[in-house]
Design a protein around this motif. Sequence first.
Motif, PDB file in Angstrom:
ATOM      1  N   ARG A  74       0.840  -1.195   0.000  1.00 50.32           N
ATOM      2  CA  ARG A  74       0.000   0.000   0.000  1.00 50.32           C
ATOM      3  C   ARG A  74       0.874   1.243   0.000  1.00 50.32           C
ATOM      4  N   ARG A  75       0.565   2.184  -0.866  1.00 50.83           N
ATOM      5  CA  ARG A  75       1.287   3.458  -0.910  1.00 50.83           C
ATOM      6  C   ARG A  75       0.282   4.573  -0.698  1.00 50.83           C
ATOM      7  N   GLU A  76       0.546   5.415   0.277  1.00 48.49           N
ATOM      8  CA  GLU A  76      -0.312   6.557   0.558  1.00 48.49           C
ATOM      9  C   GLU A  76       0.560   7.796   0.694  1.00 48.49           C
ATOM     10  N   THR A  77       0.174   8.857  -0.005  1.00 51.63           N
ATOM     11  CA  THR A  77       0.896  10.128   0.123  1.00 51.63           C
ATOM     12  C   THR A  77      -0.115  11.233   0.377  1.00 51.63           C
ATOM     13  N   TYR A  78       0.340  12.208   1.127  1.00 53.30           N
ATOM     14  CA  TYR A  78      -0.477  13.382   1.395  1.00 53.30           C
ATOM     15  C   TYR A  78       0.406  14.605   1.214  1.00 53.30           C
ATOM     16  N   LEU A  79       0.032  15.459   0.293  1.00 52.35           N
ATOM     17  CA  LEU A  79       0.778  16.686   0.040  1.00 52.35           C
ATOM     18  C   LEU A  79      -0.091  17.877   0.398  1.00 52.35           C
ATOM     19  N   THR A  80       0.437  18.751   1.241  1.00 52.69           N
ATOM     20  CA  THR A  80      -0.302  19.982   1.542  1.00 52.69           C
ATOM     21  C   THR A  80      -0.091  20.957   0.390  1.00 52.69           C
ATOM     22  N   TYR A  81      -1.048  21.828   0.202  1.00 51.23           N
ATOM     23  CA  TYR A  81      -0.965  22.793  -0.890  1.00 51.23           C
ATOM     24  C   TYR A  81       0.261  23.697  -0.741  1.00 51.23           C
TER      25      TYR A  81
END
Length: 176
Positions: A74-81
Amino acid sequence: MHHDDDAHLHDSDAGAIFSLTRPDRKLFTLYFLYSLAANVAFPFALVPLYCRYITLRYRFDKEGVSVSYGLLWRRETYLTYARIQDIHVSRNLFERWLGLGAVQIQTASGSSTAEESIVGVREFNEIRNFLYARMRGHKLKLQGESAPGVSTDEMLQGIRDELRAIRERLETKRHV
């Protein structure tokens, strides 16, 4: 033929972007075409792409964008603006034929490749415009406060004075 040069001039519907959670169904057709190119290895190429397609999820919220996929790994990424540095839209021949595009998001991580890609979407221009608006909409904050009455010059002078004070302290410690 439609030309996309002025696509960045149009406003995007934030509600439509926030509701986007899955790629378009034609992404599986694209993955199928890619797998056909593998010829004899067709099933071995299709299975991982199918797993990626069925698990691929997007989430846009008021702070950033999240992309996740994978069945076994599983790959999860979260990028803030605020971390976004640049945004590109790419469309190869097959993607244009199917009406799809990929939005590639780059950060200041030092890599020349995209940090994250939002693939298989029809709303690629709208997503790019939405991300550009959010990326530019972040304001510089001082120690968690927005400092509403402070001009840019006053803020820079304050930073300069603070740096001078630090330099003077370091120089006096060095001479002691």
